[in-house]
Design a protein around this motif. Structure first.
Motif, PDB file in Angstrom:
ATOM      1  N   PRO A   1       0.831  -1.202   0.000  1.00 48.31           N
ATOM      2  CA  PRO A   1       0.000   0.000   0.000  1.00 48.31           C
ATOM      3  C   PRO A   1       0.873   1.262   0.000  1.00 48.31           C
ATOM      4  CG  PRO A   1       0.109  -0.897   2.204  1.00 48.31           C
ATOM      5  CD  PRO A   1       0.865  -1.843   1.326  1.00 48.31           C
ATOM      6  N   LEU A   2       0.246   2.413  -0.209  1.00 47.29           N
ATOM      7  CA  LEU A   2       0.971   3.682  -0.217  1.00 47.29           C
ATOM      8  C   LEU A   2       0.474   4.557   0.926  1.00 47.29           C
ATOM      9  CD1 LEU A   2       0.703   4.318  -4.045  1.00 47.29           C
ATOM     10  CD2 LEU A   2       2.743   3.623  -2.791  1.00 47.29           C
ATOM     11  N   LEU A   3       1.389   5.330   1.507  1.00 48.14           N
ATOM     12  CA  LEU A   3       1.015   6.202   2.614  1.00 48.14           C
ATOM     13  C   LEU A   3       0.638   7.574   2.050  1.00 48.14           C
ATOM     14  CD1 LEU A   3       0.792   6.027   5.659  1.00 48.14           C
ATOM     15  CD2 LEU A   3       3.101   6.928   5.850  1.00 48.14           C
ATOM     16  N   VAL A   4      -0.602   7.998   2.317  1.00 48.35           N
ATOM     17  CA  VAL A   4      -1.098   9.233   1.680  1.00 48.35           C
ATOM     18  C   VAL A   4      -1.781  10.169   2.680  1.00 48.35           C
ATOM     19  CG1 VAL A   4      -1.438   8.189  -0.593  1.00 48.35           C
ATOM     20  CG2 VAL A   4      -3.290   8.098   1.080  1.00 48.35           C
ATOM     21  N   TYR A   5      -1.858  11.439   2.299  1.00 45.08           N
ATOM     22  CA  TYR A   5      -2.537  12.452   3.121  1.00 45.08           C
ATOM     23  C   TYR A   5      -3.069  13.539   2.182  1.00 45.08           C
ATOM     24  CZ  TYR A   5      -3.432  15.487   7.143  1.00 45.08           C
ATOM     25  OH  TYR A   5      -4.041  16.254   8.094  1.00 45.08           O
ATOM     26  N   PRO A   6      -4.177  14.217   2.561  1.00 46.19           N
ATOM     27  CA  PRO A   6      -4.699  15.280   1.701  1.00 46.19           C
ATOM     28  C   PRO A   6      -3.623  16.310   1.340  1.00 46.19           C
ATOM     29  CG  PRO A   6      -6.298  14.783   3.384  1.00 46.19           C
ATOM     30  CD  PRO A   6      -5.072  13.956   3.698  1.00 46.19           C
ATOM     31  N   THR A   7      -3.632  16.704   0.093  1.00 45.94           N
ATOM     32  CA  THR A   7      -2.570  17.522  -0.467  1.00 45.94           C
ATOM     33  C   THR A   7      -3.180  18.704  -1.207  1.00 45.94           C
ATOM     34  OG1 THR A   7      -1.124  15.613  -0.663  1.00 45.94           O
ATOM     35  CG2 THR A   7      -0.684  17.423  -2.171  1.00 45.94           C
ATOM     36  N   LEU A   8      -2.658  19.892  -0.930  1.00 45.28           N
ATOM     37  CA  LEU A   8      -3.185  21.104  -1.573  1.00 45.28           C
ATOM     38  C   LEU A   8      -3.044  20.957  -3.083  1.00 45.28           C
ATOM     39  CD1 LEU A   8      -4.284  23.971  -1.392  1.00 45.28           C
ATOM     40  CD2 LEU A   8      -1.948  24.772  -1.103  1.00 45.28           C
ATOM     41  N   HIS A   9      -4.185  21.015  -3.777  1.00 47.72           N
ATOM     42  CA  HIS A   9      -4.177  20.602  -5.173  1.00 47.72           C
ATOM     43  C   HIS A   9      -4.679  21.676  -6.118  1.00 47.72           C
ATOM     44  CE1 HIS A   9      -4.191  17.955  -8.510  1.00 47.72           C
ATOM     45  NE2 HIS A   9      -5.489  17.876  -8.623  1.00 47.72           N
ATOM     46  N   TYR A  10      -5.697  22.407  -5.703  1.00 50.94           N
ATOM     47  CA  TYR A  10      -6.363  23.274  -6.674  1.00 50.94           C
ATOM     48  C   TYR A  10      -6.991  24.470  -5.989  1.00 50.94           C
ATOM     49  CZ  TYR A  10      -9.014  24.390 -10.882  1.00 50.94           C
ATOM     50  OH  TYR A  10      -9.515  25.010 -12.002  1.00 50.94           O
ATOM     51  N   GLN A  11      -6.880  25.611  -6.690  1.00 51.31           N
ATOM     52  CA  GLN A  11      -7.493  26.834  -6.205  1.00 51.31           C
ATOM     53  C   GLN A  11      -8.892  26.886  -6.825  1.00 51.31           C
ATOM     54  OE1 GLN A  11      -4.926  30.324  -7.049  1.00 51.31           O
ATOM     55  NE2 GLN A  11      -6.575  31.024  -8.356  1.00 51.31           N
ATOM     56  N   ASN A  12      -9.913  26.629  -5.999  1.00 48.10           N
ATOM     57  CA  ASN A  12     -11.270  26.531  -6.561  1.00 48.10           C
ATOM     58  C   ASN A  12     -11.755  27.856  -7.127  1.00 48.10           C
ATOM     59  OD1 ASN A  12     -11.591  23.804  -5.992  1.00 48.10           O
ATOM     60  ND2 ASN A  12     -12.299  24.231  -3.919  1.00 48.10           N
ATOM     61  N   GLY A  13     -11.368  28.939  -6.473  1.00 53.05           N
ATOM     62  CA  GLY A  13     -11.771  30.261  -6.957  1.00 53.05           C
ATOM     63  C   GLY A  13     -10.695  30.866  -7.829  1.00 53.05           C
ATOM     64  N   GLY A  14     -10.792  32.175  -8.016  1.00 54.72           N
ATOM     65  CA  GLY A  14      -9.801  32.856  -8.843  1.00 54.72           C
ATOM     66  C   GLY A  14     -10.339  34.195  -9.299  1.00 54.72           C
ATOM     67  N   ILE A  15      -9.868  34.636 -10.454  1.00 56.38           N
ATOM     68  CA  ILE A  15     -10.309  35.916 -10.992  1.00 56.38           C
ATOM     69  C   ILE A  15     -11.627  35.693 -11.732  1.00 56.38           C
ATOM     70  CG2 ILE A  15      -9.666  37.842 -12.483  1.00 56.38           C
ATOM     71  CD1 ILE A  15      -6.700  36.428 -12.093  1.00 56.38           C
ATOM     72  N   LEU A  16     -12.628  36.455 -11.360  1.00 54.52           N
ATOM     73  CA  LEU A  16     -13.960  36.248 -11.929  1.00 54.52           C
ATOM     74  C   LEU A  16     -13.961  36.533 -13.431  1.00 54.52           C
ATOM     75  CD1 LEU A  16     -16.966  35.640 -11.362  1.00 54.52           C
ATOM     76  CD2 LEU A  16     -17.298  38.105 -11.119  1.00 54.52           C
ATOM     77  N   ILE A  17     -14.503  35.598 -14.198  1.00 52.29           N
ATOM     78  CA  ILE A  17     -14.591  35.801 -15.653  1.00 52.29           C
ATOM     79  C   ILE A  17     -16.044  35.675 -16.111  1.00 52.29           C
ATOM     80  CG2 ILE A  17     -12.270  35.032 -16.229  1.00 52.29           C
ATOM     81  CD1 ILE A  17     -13.510  32.291 -16.960  1.00 52.29           C
ATOM     82  N   ASP A  18     -16.286  36.146 -17.338  1.00 51.06           N
ATOM     83  CA  ASP A  18     -17.591  35.909 -17.950  1.00 51.06           C
ATOM     84  C   ASP A  18     -17.437  34.821 -19.015  1.00 51.06           C
ATOM     85  OD1 ASP A  18     -16.375  37.067 -20.124  1.00 51.06           O
ATOM     86  OD2 ASP A  18     -17.438  38.968 -19.989  1.00 51.06           O
ATOM     87  N   GLU A  19     -18.472  34.610 -19.805  1.00 55.39           N
ATOM     88  CA  GLU A  19     -18.420  33.501 -20.779  1.00 55.39           C
ATOM     89  C   GLU A  19     -17.346  33.690 -21.846  1.00 55.39           C
ATOM     90  OE1 GLU A  19     -21.336  34.886 -19.614  1.00 55.39           O
ATOM     91  OE2 GLU A  19     -23.030  33.622 -20.195  1.00 55.39           O
ATOM     92  N   LYS A  20     -16.936  34.935 -22.069  1.00 51.48           N
ATOM     93  CA  LYS A  20     -15.864  35.179 -23.035  1.00 51.48           C
ATOM     94  C   LYS A  20     -14.492  34.937 -22.422  1.00 51.48           C
ATOM     95  CE  LYS A  20     -16.654  39.586 -23.920  1.00 51.48           C
ATOM     96  NZ  LYS A  20     -17.768  39.912 -23.008  1.00 51.48           N
ATOM     97  N   GLY A  21     -14.460  34.780 -21.102  1.00 52.90           N
ATOM     98  CA  GLY A  21     -13.181  34.677 -20.416  1.00 52.90           C
ATOM     99  C   GLY A  21     -12.656  36.025 -19.972  1.00 52.90           C
ATOM    100  N   GLU A  22     -13.455  37.067 -20.127  1.00 54.14           N
ATOM    101  CA  GLU A  22     -12.980  38.406 -19.773  1.00 54.14           C
ATOM    102  C   GLU A  22     -13.271  38.709 -18.303  1.00 54.14           C
ATOM    103  OE1 GLU A  22     -14.368  41.418 -22.441  1.00 54.14           O
ATOM    104  OE2 GLU A  22     -12.752  42.794 -21.901  1.00 54.14           O
ATOM    105  N   THR A  23     -12.371  39.499 -17.698  1.00 58.00           N
ATOM    106  CA  THR A  23     -12.538  39.874 -16.295  1.00 58.00           C
ATOM    107  C   THR A  23     -13.316  41.183 -16.212  1.00 58.00           C
ATOM    108  OG1 THR A  23     -10.546  41.213 -16.274  1.00 58.00           O
ATOM    109  CG2 THR A  23     -10.284  38.881 -15.788  1.00 58.00           C
TER     110      THR A  23
END
Lengths: 531, 226
Positions: free
Chosen positions: A424-446
């Motif tokens: 087996p492997l020894l594991v622990y929760p790991t910081l992986h992803y920033q759920n939020g960020g810079i707010l965009i619209d459907e075009k990807g514009e801020t």
């Protein structure tokens, strides 16, 4: 190779394996899930948060690490830069050379724009290549974009923006077609259909993959493609250190730092796409991270100083299965696909404690609970974790299965004499992803005109938790959208480049008597070897 | 804590002392080397940190990844973050049957004499030399599959006495053979549905829903799939 103490612990796992084999652990009720999250998930740890005092999001809560990033001055003195003469002028400036950045550059160029791409590390060195498991896209017969939508918003606890999620899931199949036209060879079944795999939190099998090296193989092909385009100029080892704005506050370029020559230079553009990724290397709340060396949250601080609104920066994803032992592999991820195939999470008593296919936030919270309540396993370094019992899969599917299906993972551990088929492997929760960020619209514009964002730096899509495989999809969907929209701005008059927004921001900091030694963007985290 | 043990290594000929158990990259950082090239994902995936090293008593130079190679006493190490490899120019999207153009685009493929130097260097344990013979024999599928794990570190190209870049040639082949396969039926059907605006009405409703009705809707849809 495991230490003697750990081998003794593994003995317990081996002895209980058979008894665990056929026991099913039911999914938790909504109420129990919430209680588990509120008690043990790092996003709910009040002492780790504080309220922002400056900028557009003043009054919003975020973790100290992000607040420190935003409430700080730049490390650089820009007085040497001649703002009259930029080093290069272009239609679209793409910042960041991962999946989102390359995609944005490709689409902008296809739409007839001249593109400059500047990136901190080598082109393609990004978290995209580390997306091993796969990409969500609703191509299966049983599936539909609407189902994909519901899975995504439910996982995000209804905090994702409906419009953005809709766009992501509806563009999905088209993006798959685009990638395949470039020669991306997704796995197929016997009939030649795209092979779909199950993921935690999904109601239908929807993960497309290329062995266990999905992101890497896509990036390799995108890199090959971008090098073949005439109108894209690439600057490697050139991180962005500040955006520039016109006298009307519209984004019109950036200040770049040449790491090799230790010089600043200016690039003027009619539209700018920020795609510099997330912030895992800030090691939020002291967590180990799976992120690339360059993921220091540069995008959010630059965009924030320019006046862009941020969204959901009080929520981060902790991937349940990051390696704890051996030391030099701390934070390396074991793909969720392993749990989808039936591997158990086991505590020091040899017991399972959660249905392994719950969403990532719930599984992580359950693991933290086990460790905080003393049922974790202590590695020689002092780090604590639980076992990911991979030999369960070997028992079910036979010898050689893991080796064949997960060659990358198998080899990685083989190098250090751990055989994942039998140990087996020894594991622990790991910081992986920033759920939020810079707010965009459907075009990807801020909220700042002519400033687009794509990839992990963007916010508003995943709510408070992201489904496995949705980030690999979102970088291409919003990379494409940002690239196409930005290219349409090529007839803009960018105006004079200034740092007026930075001066204004500094004034605000000084008025609040915020003095700090922290300098941002970080570019590289000062690395401390902890052993 | 027991006393830290140290090892002495040579970095590009210069002697440095670092704690035992460090990787090459950690050893560099620990001794104040400011390296940016040659560092990337720190998980052995991005291929930025190729290193060459000689072990004490070893007869030949070995290769590996700096973030995955643990330093040993008296190791002689250099970091090789870049090696020039020829990349041909082509526009694969507008090529009729790209795989037929392989030798036109990469004629150097036929210069390969299967000496095997490339295979020895690969940190991903790919038998690169075998890949090259497969490519010469037209066994493209098998070659591509073997190269899935390639991380483009370029070590194979650095060892090739004929200056061939196997990692780049096989990348063209990987793309070319995919272009030869038919569009999967499930994907084609889904794209048709989207083109026909099959779910347009549902989307209209979804965007109008408040949180409560959205929750109910999601629960219903997700139940159906069970």
């Amino acid at each position: 190779m495991y230490s003697k103490e750990l081998l003794e612990q593994i003995f317990i796992v081996e002895n209980t394996r058979e008894s665990r084999f056929n026991r099913k652990i039911p999914s938790l009720s909504g109420e129990k899930k919430n209680f588990l999250l509120e008690t043990f998930h790092p996003d709910f740890k009040a002492s780790a948060f504080r309220t922002l005092r400056v900028g557009v999001n003043r009054g919003d809560g975020t973790v100290h690490e992000i607040a420190d990033l935003l409430e700080a001055f730049s490390i650089f003195d820009y007085r040497d830069i001649d703002f009259e003469i930029p080093e290069a002028e272009t239609d679209v400036l793409v910042l960041g050379g991962g999946g989102a950045g390359i995609t944005a550059a490709l689409f902008a160029e296809s739409a007839g724009a001249k593109v400059v791409l500047a990136t901190k590390l080598r082109l393609g060195n990004s978290n995209t290549i580390m997306a091993l498991g796969g990409m969500q896209a609703s191509v299966g017969e049983e599936d539909s974009p609407v189902k994909h939508f519901t899975d995504t918003v439910v996982a995000g606890q209804f905090k994702g923006k409906k419009e953005l999620v809709k766009v992501m899931v509806s563009d999905g199949p088209q993006i798959v077609k685009w990638l395949m036209d470039l020669g991306v060879n997704f796995d197929r079944d016997e009939k030649g259909n795209l092979l779909t795999k199950m993921a935690g939190g999904s109601s239908v099998a929807r993960i497309l993959s290329i062995g266990d090296y999905t992101g890497l193989n896509i990036v390799k092909i995108l890199k090959d493609e971008i090098r073949n385009r005439e109108n894209i100029d690439i600057f490697e080892f050139s991180p962005v250190v500040e955006l520039t704005t016109s006298e009307f506050g519209e984004c019109n370029g950036a200040v770049i730092f040449d790491l090799e020559r230790k010089q600043f230079f200016l690039i003027k553009a009619k539209a700018v796409i920020l795609a510099t990724g997330g912030s895992g290397r800030l090691h939020i709340q002291g967590f180990q991270t799976s992120n690339n060396f360059g993921a220091t949250g540069d995008a959010i601080v630059l965009a924030y100083r320019a006046g862009a609104k941020l969204e959901g920066l009080d929520s981060f994803q902790y991937h349940p299965t990051g390696i704890v032992y051996p030391d030099h592999m701390v934070g390396v991820l074991v793909t969720e696909a392993i749990r989808s195939l039936g591997a158990h999470l086991v505590n020091s008593k040899g017991k399972r404690f959660i249905n392994e296919l719950e969403t990532r936030d719930v599984v992580s919270a359950a693991m933290i609970k086990e460790c905080e309540e003393g049922r974790g396993i202590v590695a020689p370094s002092g780090r604590v974790g639980v076992w990911l019992d991979t030999p369960v899969i070997t028992e079910k599917r036979g010898k050689g299965f893991l080796r064949e299906k997960f060659p990358a993972l198998y080899r990685m551990f083989r190098r250090i004499k751990i055989d994942i088929e039998n140990q087996p492997l020894l594991v622990y929760p790991t910081l992986h992803y920033q759920n939020g960020g810079i707010l965009i619209d459907e075009k990807g514009e801020t909220t700042v005109k002519n400033l687009f964002v794509a990839g992990e730096a963007a916010g508003g899509i995943h709510g408070r938790n992201r489904l496995m495989g949705n980030s690999l999809l979102d970088i291409f969907v919003f990379g494409r959208r940002a690239g196409l929209s930005a290219a349409r701005r090529k007839f803009n008059e960018p105006g004079k480049q200034t740092l007026n927004h930075v001066d204004k921001y500094y004034k605000e900091l000084k008025n609040l008597r915020i003095t700090t030694v922290a300098k941002t963007p970080r570019i590289f985290q000062e690395f401390i070897v902890v052993k | 804590m027991p006393d830290k043990k140290y090892v002495t290594i040579f970095l590009e000929g210069r002697r440095i002392r670092v704690p035992e158990g460090y990787t090459v990259i950690e050893a560099l950082w620990d001794t104040g080397h400011d390296i940016k090239r040659g560092v990337g994902c720190l998980s052995g995936l991005c291929g930025a940190c190729a290193v060459a090293y000689l072990e004490p008593g070893g007869k030949r130079v070995k290769f590996g990844l700096g973030c995955q190679t643990i330093v040993k006493e008296k190791m002689d190490i250099t970091v090789m973050p870049f090696f020039p490899s020829r990349m041909a120019k082509y526009d694969i999207s507008n090529m009729e049957k790209p795989i037929d153009k392989l030798l036109e685009i990469y004629p150097e493929l036929n210069m390969c004499k299967s000496c095997g130097f490339c295979s020895v260097a690969c940190p991903e344990w790919i038998n690169v030399s075998k890949v090259m013979s497969y490519l010469k024999d037209g066994r493209y599928e098998e070659a591509t599959e073997m190269m899935f794990d390639c991380i483009l570190c370029g070590l194979c190209a650095s060892r090739c006495p004929r200056g061939i870049a196997p990692q780049i040639i096989s990348l063209f082949v990987q793309r070319a053979i995919e272009k030869d396969r038919p569009v999967p039926e499930n994907l084609r059907n889904r794209l048709k549905e989207i083109e026909d605006l099959k779910d347009e009405e549902i989307w209209g409703n979804i965007l109008k829903m408040d949180e409560k009705s959205l929750k109910d809707f999601c629960e219903k849809v997700r139940k159906e799939s069970d």
